[in-house]
Design an enzyme around this catalytic site. Structure first.
Site, PDB file in Angstrom:
ATOM      1  N   HIS A 135      -0.705  21.323  -4.905  1.00  0.00           N
ATOM      2  CA  HIS A 135      -0.058  20.153  -5.509  1.00  0.00           C
ATOM      3  C   HIS A 135      -0.935  19.425  -6.524  1.00  0.00           C
ATOM      4  CE1 HIS A 135       1.547  16.016  -5.697  1.00  0.00           C
ATOM      5  NE2 HIS A 135       2.722  16.607  -5.558  1.00  0.00           N
ATOM      6  N   GLU A 167       0.593  16.129   5.074  1.00  0.00           N
ATOM      7  CA  GLU A 167       1.129  16.104   3.712  1.00  0.00           C
ATOM      8  C   GLU A 167       0.097  15.636   2.687  1.00  0.00           C
ATOM      9  OE1 GLU A 167       5.178  14.915   2.999  1.00  0.00           O
ATOM     10  OE2 GLU A 167       5.542  14.730   5.153  1.00  0.00           O
ATOM     11  N   HIS A 197      -1.636  15.039  -0.755  1.00  0.00           N
ATOM     12  CA  HIS A 197      -1.168  14.959  -2.143  1.00  0.00           C
ATOM     13  C   HIS A 197      -2.365  14.777  -3.066  1.00  0.00           C
ATOM     14  CE1 HIS A 197       3.115  15.308  -1.551  1.00  0.00           C
ATOM     15  NE2 HIS A 197       3.047  14.462  -0.535  1.00  0.00           N
ATOM     16  N   GLU A 257       0.113  11.680   2.984  1.00  0.00           N
ATOM     17  CA  GLU A 257       1.340  10.887   2.985  1.00  0.00           C
ATOM     18  C   GLU A 257       1.678  10.351   4.372  1.00  0.00           C
ATOM     19  OE1 GLU A 257       5.843  11.037   1.078  1.00  0.00           O
ATOM     20  OE2 GLU A 257       4.411  12.626   0.637  1.00  0.00           O
TER      21      GLU A 257
END
Length: 293
Positions: A226, A265, A267, A282
């Site tokens: 990502h 999660e 990022h 996240e």
């Protein structure tokens, strides 16, 4: 590799973008809470700042040339500014629904940002002067942006499967990626090249300033990389789909590290003033790796 996690918000706040500030702190966007957070990497002191618009969805954040932090507000089409003392201001964009996302300090003393839904890149001076550069690709979904080693701006075009080079004078050149549907997202610059992650292909691409592309496959092609940041002898990236961070060297060697909390999660990520690698999770936390290369 020593990895520890720090809780900075509840599991619904959504830490997303992160950058090192000029004040020696880490600054983060809390995208689902409509807030900005400041974290002291030494003592762990935390302050949060309410943006006054719960649905503004702050996304990526960068240190500006004026000593303040600048961030995109994807949900209400604004560019936000916060001083290190917490004073907030906003710059509305002219097109409703343009979806500003990536942002970086340019070599010309301005902030450059992408408009995901408008096929444009914007330029905003600290004094508030705004101009926009159209991209020659419809539905390109311009994503992350950075300043390259050649003094131009480079951004990923997620749905056009390309990266764009934009001069400070507004000239645009597109460079297609070799792998179809690679889906580039995060981008960073080293001394001699640009590096971007391909979320759809499980790869990392290296692009020279003249547009030559080399792609490196990750060990886990389903990792969904990502974000990416240059550091030391290579780059670090988040593997959002695999709950990992990975390091890639200049010749493409990859080392992966699992995060302690399942489904956290990961990022955005940044190298902090302490030399550690800081990762926005996240789930409501940040992870720090104290031995970043």
């Amino acid at each position: 590799m020593d990895i520890r996690e720090i809780t900075i918000a509840d599991e619904h706040a959504g830490p997303y973008g992160i950058t090192a500030g000029p004040d020696g702190a880490l600054w983060l966007t809390l995208t689902h809470a409509g807030r900005i957070a400041r974290l002291d990497p030494g003592g762990g002191d935390l302050r949060t700042f309410d943006l006054g618009a719960p649905g503004c969805r702050p996304a990526l954040i960068t240190a500006g040339p004026d000593g303040a932090l600048w961030f995109t507000r994807t949900g209400d089409d604004r560019i936000g500014r916060i001083t290190t003392g917490g004073r907030l201001s906003v710059h509305p964009l002219p097109t409703a629904g343009c979806g500003p996302y990536g942002i970086t300090a340019g070599p010309d003393g301005a902030l450059w940002f992408t408009e995901m839904n408008a096929d444009r890149v914007g330029r905003l001076t600290p004094a508030g002067e705004l101009s926009e550069v159209p991209l020659p690709a419809a539905g390109a979904f311009a994503s992350a942006i950075t300043t390259g080693p050649d003094g131009a701006l480079w951004c990923t075009l997620n749905r056009a499967n390309a990266v764009a080079r934009i001069t400070t004078g507004g000239a645009v050149t597109l460079h297609e990626l070799p792998t179809p549907a690679a889906g580039p997202v995060g981008i960073t610059a080293t001394a001699d090249a640009l590096w971007c992650v391909e979320i759809g292909a499980g790869q990392v691409a290296r692009i020279t300033p003249d547009g030559a592309v080399t792609e490196f496959a990750l060990p886990d092609r389903a990792a969904r990389p990502h974000a990416i940041v240059a550091a030391g002898d290579g780059c670090w990236l988040t593997e959002w789909g695999a709950n990992r961070v990975a390091h890639i060297t200049a010749d493409g060697a990859v080392t992966e590290h699992d995060l302690p909390t399942p489904a956290s999660e990961p990022h955005g990520l940044a190298v902090g003033p302490d030399g550690g690698l800081w990762v926005a999770l996240e789930l409501g936390r940040v992870a720090v790796m104290n031995h970043a290369r």
